[in-house]
Design an enzyme around this catalytic site. Structure first.
Site, PDB file in Angstrom:
ATOM      1  N   ARG A 207      42.554 -50.668  -6.455  1.00 52.70           N
ATOM      2  CA  ARG A 207      41.246 -50.266  -5.954  1.00 52.70           C
ATOM      3  C   ARG A 207      41.065 -50.844  -4.555  1.00 52.70           C
ATOM      4  NH1 ARG A 207      40.987 -46.803  -8.970  1.00 52.70           N
ATOM      5  NH2 ARG A 207      39.347 -46.125 -10.388  1.00 52.70           N
ATOM      6  N   GLU A 232      36.621 -45.457   1.219  1.00 54.69           N
ATOM      7  CA  GLU A 232      37.236 -44.121   1.247  1.00 54.69           C
ATOM      8  C   GLU A 232      36.142 -43.056   1.352  1.00 54.69           C
ATOM      9  OE1 GLU A 232      39.593 -43.671  -2.290  1.00 54.69           O
ATOM     10  OE2 GLU A 232      40.806 -45.440  -1.883  1.00 54.69           O
ATOM     11  N   HIS A 249      44.912 -42.355  -2.001  1.00 52.87           N
ATOM     12  CA  HIS A 249      44.472 -42.661  -3.373  1.00 52.87           C
ATOM     13  C   HIS A 249      44.961 -41.585  -4.348  1.00 52.87           C
ATOM     14  CE1 HIS A 249      41.100 -44.901  -5.747  1.00 52.87           C
ATOM     15  NE2 HIS A 249      42.140 -44.639  -6.518  1.00 52.87           N
TER      16      HIS A 249
END
Length: 345
Positions: A207, A232, A249
């Site tokens: 994360r 993000e 991601h």
């Protein structure tokens, strides 16, 4: 019955349509208006599920087809009697394959023997445990760190964080937490980053926020592999420029992981509503074995899926979100027959 579903949820029409009327919306665009009259809400990671979203709605069930939990206010859902289910572990194979693929490519390009390296894995949940099994198959020594598990389970082969950070390759696989005895937010920071050396290969595929990026961007390592970022899709350009591999991601974005995430929520929703499962849904992911005829593990893995295309796609970071939403088809290794032995575990 009305269902609001993130349109990125895999096979949402085939899996969920028989429950009622479906409205599909991009995850970032799901808001209080769109869920006001919904009974069921099914999301991925881009929807913040909290009182702002759900106050005044009639939602009775929230399903998340991804493993992360930081987008879900579980205390709020519990206080309102809203059933919640998260597809924990659905992408563990995909993320572990991402890490192994990067290690194999780095070993070839930087001319080192990965069997002579140590792999430090921080967070031994679904992903970390899966990665440790693959590493063992490949002859890579592992250092495992997970204080909460160690505290409750008294596992014999775990080490402290300092020791894990001394490994040749260090990878994080913790959830993002800010409270409790062992918060993971900025777990790697100015107080302990000096354990990371200029010969260290450092991964964040867990994360954004677990590694303090303003510190990381200033440190020299042998290689950075970054799939998860703070803020993000507005990622840290300076940090991106330090990376051997910078991806949007997507480590867990295999077709298998997406299907399993949707299917796990489907199972939970059937249980919640007292409905019988359709056995045919499992066949949505079945396909014949695919053949790869390459002589090395690196070439085999890159033929299955070359993650460098993902890094290339976000050289212009404005492509970050669209690329995630329209990610190429990627199957996990067990779908393939190959000349080289794949570390499937």
């Amino acid at each position: 019955m009305k269902l609001v579903i993130d349109d990125a949820c895999y096979a949402h029409k085939e899996i969920f349509s028989h429950f009622g009327n479906i409205s599909t919306i991009a995850g970032r665009d799901i808001n209080s208006t769109s869920v006001k009259n919904a009974d069921i809400l099914i999301v991925r990671s881009r929807t913040k599920v909290n009182h702002v979203l759900l106050d005044g709605s009639q939602v009775k069930f929230v399903g998340s087809t991804v493993t992360g939990l930081d987008h879900i206010d579980q205390d709020y859902l519990k206080s309102k009697g809203i059933k919640f289910f998260s597809a924990q572990g659905c992408n563990s194979m995909a993320v572990a394959e991402f890490v192994i693929s990067a290690i194999v490519n780095l070993a070839d390009e930087l001319d080192f023997d990965y069997q002579k390296k140590t792999l430090g894995i921080i967070g031994i949940g679904n992903v970390g445990a899966r990665l440790a099994k693959k590493a063992k198959l490949m002859g890579i020594k592992t250092l495992l760190n997970d204080p909460p598990r160690q505290m409750y389970e008294n596992l014999p082969n775990f080490v402290d964080l300092k020791t894990t950070l001394s490994a040749d390759i260090v990878t994080f696989h913790t959830p993002l937490t800010v409270n409790g005895k062992y918060p993971s937010y900025q777990l790697l920071n100015e107080n302990n980053f000096h354990y990371i050396l200029d010969k260290t290969i450092l991964f964040n595929v867990a994360r954004g926020g677990i590694i303090k990026e303003t510190i990381w961007q200033e440190y020299k390592t042998l290689a950075n592999i970054i799939d998860c970022w703070e803020d993000e899709p507005n990622i840290n350009l300076k940090l991106q420029n330090t990376a051997y591999l910078a991806t949007p991601h997507i480590a867990g974005h295999s077709i298998d992981a997406k299907f399993i995430g949707s299917f796990m929520v489907y199972e939970a929703l059937c249980d919640f509503l007292g409905k019988k499962q359709d056995s045919n849904i499992k066949n949505l992911i079945n396909l014949d074995k695919l053949s790869i005829n390459k002589d090395t593990l690196k070439n085999t893995l890159n033929k299955i899926y070359d993650f460098r295309q993902d890094a290339k796609a976000i050289q212009d970071i404005n492509n970050f979100e669209d690329y995630r939403r329209n990610y190429p088809v990627r199957y996990e290794w067990h779908h393939f027959k190959s000349k080289t032995t794949l570390p499937i575990a």
